[in-house]
Design a protein around this motif. Structure first.
Motif, PDB file in Angstrom:
ATOM      1  N   GLN A 264       0.829  -1.324   0.081  1.00 25.10           N
ATOM      2  CA  GLN A 264       0.139   0.045  -0.097  1.00 25.10           C
ATOM      3  C   GLN A 264       0.974   1.222   0.002  1.00 25.10           C
ATOM      4  N   LYS A 265       2.447   1.124  -0.156  1.00 28.75           N
ATOM      5  CA  LYS A 265       3.295   2.071  -0.066  1.00 28.75           C
ATOM      6  C   LYS A 265       3.535   2.972   1.051  1.00 28.75           C
ATOM      7  N   THR A 266       2.982   2.257   2.095  1.00 20.81           N
ATOM      8  CA  THR A 266       3.314   2.991   3.522  1.00 20.81           C
ATOM      9  C   THR A 266       4.506   2.375   4.040  1.00 20.81           C
ATOM     10  N   LEU A 267       5.346   3.133   4.810  1.00 24.85           N
ATOM     11  CA  LEU A 267       6.709   2.593   5.108  1.00 24.85           C
ATOM     12  C   LEU A 267       6.562   2.192   6.611  1.00 24.85           C
ATOM     13  N   ILE A 268       6.753   1.020   6.949  1.00 25.04           N
ATOM     14  CA  ILE A 268       6.763   0.063   8.164  1.00 25.04           C
ATOM     15  C   ILE A 268       8.085   0.077   8.793  1.00 25.04           C
ATOM     16  N   THR A 269       8.322   0.599   9.967  1.00 27.41           N
ATOM     17  CA  THR A 269       9.439   0.488  10.522  1.00 27.41           C
ATOM     18  C   THR A 269       9.321  -0.711  11.790  1.00 27.41           C
ATOM     19  N   VAL A 270      10.199  -1.550  11.614  1.00 33.33           N
ATOM     20  CA  VAL A 270       9.932  -2.796  12.610  1.00 33.33           C
ATOM     21  C   VAL A 270      11.080  -2.908  13.512  1.00 33.33           C
ATOM     22  N   PRO A 271      11.173  -3.015  14.796  1.00 34.20           N
ATOM     23  CA  PRO A 271      12.494  -3.052  15.723  1.00 34.20           C
ATOM     24  C   PRO A 271      13.283  -4.365  15.351  1.00 34.20           C
ATOM     25  N   ASN A 272      14.668  -4.503  15.012  1.00 31.57           N
ATOM     26  CA  ASN A 272      15.172  -5.714  14.594  1.00 31.57           C
ATOM     27  C   ASN A 272      15.080  -6.892  15.604  1.00 31.57           C
ATOM     28  N   GLN A 273      14.866  -6.726  16.858  1.00 35.14           N
ATOM     29  CA  GLN A 273      14.777  -7.799  17.832  1.00 35.14           C
ATOM     30  C   GLN A 273      13.309  -8.547  17.407  1.00 35.14           C
ATOM     31  N   LEU A 274      12.333  -7.881  16.950  1.00 32.22           N
ATOM     32  CA  LEU A 274      11.082  -8.570  16.396  1.00 32.22           C
ATOM     33  C   LEU A 274      11.300  -9.291  15.044  1.00 32.22           C
ATOM     34  N   VAL A 275      12.175  -8.569  14.312  1.00 27.39           N
ATOM     35  CA  VAL A 275      12.373  -9.362  13.069  1.00 27.39           C
ATOM     36  C   VAL A 275      13.228 -10.471  13.142  1.00 27.39           C
ATOM     37  N   ALA A 276      14.107 -10.434  14.461  1.00 25.76           N
ATOM     38  CA  ALA A 276      15.108 -11.584  14.459  1.00 25.76           C
ATOM     39  C   ALA A 276      14.302 -12.629  15.152  1.00 25.76           C
ATOM     40  N   ASN A 277      13.443 -12.300  15.972  1.00 19.29           N
ATOM     41  CA  ASN A 277      12.671 -13.541  16.674  1.00 19.29           C
ATOM     42  C   ASN A 277      11.485 -13.726  16.325  1.00 19.29           C
ATOM     43  N   GLN A 278      11.150 -13.682  15.153  1.00 22.34           N
ATOM     44  CA  GLN A 278       9.960 -14.058  14.521  1.00 22.34           C
ATOM     45  C   GLN A 278      10.136 -14.675  13.075  1.00 22.34           C
ATOM     46  N   PRO A 279       9.244 -15.649  12.822  1.00 19.72           N
ATOM     47  CA  PRO A 279       9.563 -16.360  11.537  1.00 19.72           C
ATOM     48  C   PRO A 279       9.512 -15.455  10.286  1.00 19.72           C
ATOM     49  N   ILE A 280      10.341 -15.614   9.355  1.00 21.73           N
ATOM     50  CA  ILE A 280      10.520 -14.417   8.394  1.00 21.73           C
ATOM     51  C   ILE A 280      10.024 -15.475   7.029  1.00 21.73           C
ATOM     52  N   GLU A 281       9.286 -14.966   6.395  1.00 23.05           N
ATOM     53  CA  GLU A 281       8.992 -15.597   5.045  1.00 23.05           C
ATOM     54  C   GLU A 281       9.342 -14.735   4.005  1.00 23.05           C
ATOM     55  N   ASN A 282      10.374 -15.163   3.329  1.00 20.04           N
ATOM     56  CA  ASN A 282      10.932 -14.589   2.245  1.00 20.04           C
ATOM     57  C   ASN A 282      10.467 -15.027   0.941  1.00 20.04           C
ATOM     58  N   PHE A 283       9.562 -14.208   0.315  1.00 18.07           N
ATOM     59  CA  PHE A 283       9.072 -14.774  -0.789  1.00 18.07           C
ATOM     60  C   PHE A 283      10.163 -14.326  -2.007  1.00 18.07           C
ATOM     61  N   SER A 284      11.149 -13.564  -2.087  1.00 17.35           N
ATOM     62  CA  SER A 284      11.933 -13.373  -3.156  1.00 17.35           C
ATOM     63  C   SER A 284      12.810 -14.487  -3.145  1.00 17.35           C
ATOM     64  N   ARG A 285      12.930 -15.414  -2.353  1.00 15.35           N
ATOM     65  CA  ARG A 285      14.010 -16.304  -2.627  1.00 15.35           C
ATOM     66  C   ARG A 285      13.474 -17.830  -3.113  1.00 15.35           C
ATOM     67  N   ARG A 286      12.111 -17.805  -3.495  1.00 20.27           N
ATOM     68  CA  ARG A 286      11.629 -18.948  -4.064  1.00 20.27           C
ATOM     69  C   ARG A 286      11.855 -18.897  -5.676  1.00 20.27           C
ATOM     70  N   GLY A 287      11.866 -19.914  -6.212  1.00 19.21           N
ATOM     71  CA  GLY A 287      12.357 -20.165  -7.556  1.00 19.21           C
ATOM     72  C   GLY A 287      11.050 -20.251  -8.432  1.00 19.21           C
ATOM     73  N   ILE A 288      10.066 -20.936  -7.491  1.00 14.02           N
ATOM     74  CA  ILE A 288       8.749 -21.028  -8.423  1.00 14.02           C
ATOM     75  C   ILE A 288       7.555 -20.666  -7.384  1.00 14.02           C
ATOM     76  N   ARG A 289       6.543 -20.898  -7.899  1.00 15.98           N
ATOM     77  CA  ARG A 289       5.222 -20.441  -7.455  1.00 15.98           C
ATOM     78  C   ARG A 289       4.309 -21.623  -7.644  1.00 15.98           C
ATOM     79  N   ARG A 290       3.329 -21.894  -6.427  1.00 13.23           N
ATOM     80  CA  ARG A 290       2.325 -22.841  -6.340  1.00 13.23           C
ATOM     81  C   ARG A 290       1.099 -22.585  -7.011  1.00 13.23           C
ATOM     82  N   ILE A 291       0.565 -23.491  -7.633  1.00  7.93           N
ATOM     83  CA  ILE A 291      -1.027 -23.199  -8.162  1.00  7.93           C
ATOM     84  C   ILE A 291      -1.653 -24.501  -7.523  1.00  7.93           C
TER      85      ILE A 291
END
Length: 394
Positions: A264-291
């Motif tokens: 939605q083009k809003t800038l979200i600032t997330v503390p690094n401790q939350l980023v490091a301690n939560q599951p990270i789903e990285n969509f850019s590192r998948r080479g394929i997409r599911r149907i």
């Protein structure tokens, strides 16, 4: 006199740049005013304005304007010449350094002009000297920080030798640490000019160390969180990630926070401790997409039609250039639904690009519709059949 006092005085003497800046020039200029005071116009030049001899005030303004003229000469002649010379070199770092030094040097001329102005009007008190020394030190460290920023790309090149994938993130992190260190030295130098014992000040902070540690607990957690992100290579700038309930493109991984630009083009600032301690789903590192989908056929479809439709869909998917043939591909008659006969389709596209994925999926949908139509069936929709055993007598 103890050692700390001696060191403090020596440091203050070293930082007192203003005292030695004029190199006797102000006294020589002042000596030139003597003939004016003893001339037939001496009474006029001896008139005071705010307690300042008129001759000194005029000369001070003239010298200040002359320094500003030198500033313009230096900017437009010397720096312009250096920039032209730098453009002939193979590297672009010298161009950036010259551009970075332009504003600090221009400001330095103003400080020097103010020094001569106050000196010639006999107003260079200890307070004024401290202010001018502070401005000079500020200008010096401004120049150092500007040069440091100008060499950002060089730092990226050095960090890429250790980790090409995280060169920008590591470079930004090191650059931030370096700027804080340089700024801390500059602040200590300014405090020393004003007679504040920096060593004693730092020692006194130890008394409130526990309270400071408690207050800085979250900051320390975020700092170590940034270390963890860089070490694990979990995210990179420009990647599409989802952390907790935050989804978007990573714009910056800083010392304390990670900035994510949502769709939605809003800038979200997330503390690094939350980023490091939560599951990270990285969509850019998948080479394929599911149907994954279910198609529902009407209950009027015969078993032979279902088998033909299922086989035709599977053949179409295995021959489709947009479908990954190395990954799972399944087409099965899955279940008897309330109002449909359900065929389950599970496969992967050969690309992770969202736009190409949508194009491939759209093409598959259209081909499935043609297969169903070709085999004489149709798609079901939610419906109910009501059977009446008997009608009441009229």
């Amino acid at each position: 006199m103890d050692a700390n006092t001696s060191v403090e005085q020596n440091m203050t003497q070293v930082l007192n740049v203003i005292d030695d800046l004029d190199m006797g020039l102000a006294q020589e200029i002042q000596d030139l005013l003597t003939p004016l005071y003893i001339s037939k116009y001496g009474q006029f030049f001896q008139q005071t304005v705010f307690g300042i001899p008129f001759a000194n005030l005029v000369l001070a303004v003239f010298v200040f304007l002359f320094v500003l003229l030198l500033r313009k000469f230096f900017t437009y002649i010397v720096l312009s010449f250096l920039q032209r010379v730098a453009k002939r070199s193979d590297t672009f770092y010298d161009d950036r350094i010259i551009s970075a030094l332009k504003d600090p040097l221009r400001f330095g001329f103003i400080v020097i002009g103010l020094h001569f102005f106050f000196l010639l009007v006999f107003m260079e008190t200890d307070f004024v000297k401290n202010v001018l020394n502070t401005l000079l030190i500020y200008t010096l460290f401004w120049a150092i920080l500007s040069v440091t920023e100008a060499l950002r790309e060089l730092l990226y090149g050095l960090t890429s030798k250790f980790n090409p994938d995280l060169s920008k993130e590591m470079g930004n992190f090191i650059l931030t640490i370096l700027k804080i260190f340089i700024g801390g030295i500059g602040l200590a130098a300014i405090l020393q000019v004003w007679g504040i014992n920096v060593t004693a000040l730092i020692a006194s902070l130890g008394l409130g160390g526990l309270a400071f540690a408690l207050a800085a607990k979250d900051t320390a957690s975020n700092l170590f969180g940034s270390f963890a992100l860089l070490a694990d290579k979990s995210i990179r700038i420009g990647e599409w990630v989802k952390v907790g309930g935050v989804e978007g493109v990573v714009e910056d991984v800083g010392m304390r926070t990670t900035k994510i630009r949502s769709f939605q083009k809003t800038l979200i600032t997330v503390p690094n401790q939350l980023v490091a301690n939560q599951p990270i789903e990285n969509f850019s590192r998948r080479g394929i997409r599911r149907i994954k989908m279910h198609i529902g056929l009407t209950y009027g479809t015969s078993s032979e039609q279902i088998v033909n439709i299922k086989n035709d869909i599977e053949t179409m998917l295995r021959e489709h250039e947009g479908i990954s043939q190395k990954d799972s591909l399944m087409v099965y008659f899955d279940s008897f639904g309330d109002s449909s006969l359900n065929i389950f389709i599970y496969t992967f596209t050969a690309t992770a690009n969202w736009e190409k994925y949508l194009e491939t999926r759209e093409d598959i949908h259209i081909r499935i519709m043609k297969i169903v139509e070709k085999n004489g069936s149709g798609f079901a929709f939610p419906s109910q059949s009501i059977y009446v055993e008997s009608l009441p007598n009229p």
